[in-house]
Each structure stands twice: as structure tokens, then as C-alpha cells.
Write an enzyme that holds these catalytic residues in place. Sequence first.
Site, mmCIF file in Angstrom:
data_model
loop_
_atom_site.group_PDB
_atom_site.id
_atom_site.type_symbol
_atom_site.label_atom_id
_atom_site.label_comp_id
_atom_site.label_asym_id
_atom_site.label_seq_id
_atom_site.Cartn_x
_atom_site.Cartn_y
_atom_site.Cartn_z
ATOM 1 N N ASP A 140 -2.751 -0.186 6.238
ATOM 2 C CA ASP A 140 -3.624 -0.640 5.154
ATOM 3 C C ASP A 140 -3.099 -1.917 4.513
ATOM 4 O OD1 ASP A 140 -5.336 1.425 5.613
ATOM 5 O OD2 ASP A 140 -4.839 2.563 3.813
ATOM 6 N N ASP B 52 0.857 -1.188 0.000
ATOM 7 C CA ASP B 52 0.000 0.000 0.000
ATOM 8 C C ASP B 52 0.891 1.236 0.000
ATOM 9 O OD1 ASP B 52 -2.920 1.018 0.361
ATOM 10 O OD2 ASP B 52 -1.738 2.205 1.770
ATOM 11 N N GLU C 113 0.835 5.803 0.330
ATOM 12 C CA GLU C 113 0.184 7.100 0.498
ATOM 13 C C GLU C 113 0.901 8.072 -0.430
ATOM 14 O OE1 GLU C 113 -2.504 7.130 2.116
ATOM 15 O OE2 GLU C 113 -2.288 5.308 3.326
ATOM 16 N N HIS D 17 -5.377 4.310 6.545
ATOM 17 C CA HIS D 17 -4.695 5.388 5.839
ATOM 18 C C HIS D 17 -3.282 5.634 6.361
ATOM 19 C CE1 HIS D 17 -7.989 6.111 3.201
ATOM 20 N NE2 HIS D 17 -8.807 6.411 4.180
#
Length: 235
Positions: A195, A49, A51, A190
Site C-alpha cells: 500500500d 502505511d 496494518e 492490504h
Amino acid sequence: NERQAAEPAPATNDAGWGHDFDFHLFEARGAVRDWADLPLDRLSVTVVDTETTGLDPDQGDEIIAVGAVRIVNGRILRQEIFDSFVRPRRLISESARAVHGISQDMLRAEPMIDDVLPRLHRFVEDTVIVGHNIAFDMRFFAAAGPRCGVSFANPVLDTLLLECAINANQQDKSLEAIAQRLGLSVTGRHTALGDALSTAEIFIALIPLLAEGGIGTLGDALRTCRESPFAHLTG
């Protein structure tokens, strides 16, 4: 450059982040054909994952955090993780910061993508990459790849598309909603590592349900993702 997962930002609606799928992610290529008959619970998997500063790597948005965890033979190896912030060259958008809670100041001393992406590339080597709406993350890897001298050719599976094969009529396809339908809880939402860990639990919970529907091997799962009516074909 590894870190503890950041404090989770308040849960927000994922609708603004969209679902962007690339048909070519699910095509058999290279070693994938050798792995196609392997059962899903016998795969070596890396759940990934990210961001980011915003939604569009084609417009210069960049990765600011990467989290990954290994699954081997259907078990999450929580000691085998990749967890790093990334210092971007551009500012984080307000809308992105509202989702993940990462500020520019938090990244000033962190490594740049030139350091982080090659390390991630080594971490995922010889594994299947799994993620939730994984095409979003893979687009960012592809955008940064030439600068970093790496290219990701791993087989890729998407938990969102796999869950749709089981629960096609569900409108809410967010990580939280899928976890709830599977009787799982989500923590560290998040954050990249949080995640990734939640997605890993979802993937493991999906394996027996997929098998009941005749989706038991990597080849079956790749075909399911490729042919999903929920996939927007961009390639």
C-alpha cells in the site's frame, strides 16, 4: 527484522475502515515553515502505511505491520524501504484479519513496537510523511509514541485529500479507485509495503495535476489538506 511483503489478501471494501482526519496534522510547525515554498517534486518524502489489530488505538488496538518507501525529487527509491511486522500485545480482530490476512501465528517471532517505531522514526527523519488516510496511521503512531519514547513532528500530506482537490465529486475515495482514476494499477493491496508503494505512485501522479490547479508547493498542499471539505476535524 525486515521482510518481504506478505501475500496480498483479497481486496475488500474500505468503507468499514472510515476516514478520520486531524486538523493539526496539516498545520505548519517547526521546520515545515522552512520547507513551505519547496515544490512538491523537490521534496524528500516518506510514504507510510500500517496494518493494525483493529480500528481504534484509544481502545488498545495496535500496529502489526509498517511499510514505508522514500521519494526524492519526484522519484520512488524502491531500494530505500522500511518493511516490518510487529508483534502486538493484543489479539487481532476477525474483521481486521479479514482485510489484511495477517494472523497471530505470523507475528510470534516478530519484534515489538518498542523496537520498530524508533527505527521508523529514524527512517522518516527530515522528510515529509505522505499516506492515504494518513491520520489513521498517525493516530497509531501517537498512541504508541510515549511507550517508545518517540514523537512524529514531520509535515504530513494525505493523498486522499489531495486527490479530492482534483476530483471533488468522486464518491469512491479508496486507494484502488484513486489509482484507477490516475491510470495506475494496485498490487500487494492490504500489505503495509504494498500500500505504501501504491500510495507513492499516486502521490507522484498527483503532483502535475495539483500544479495545474495552483497547488505546487508543500505549503499549498498542507493548506489544501487542512481546508479540505472532506476532512473531519478531530483536534
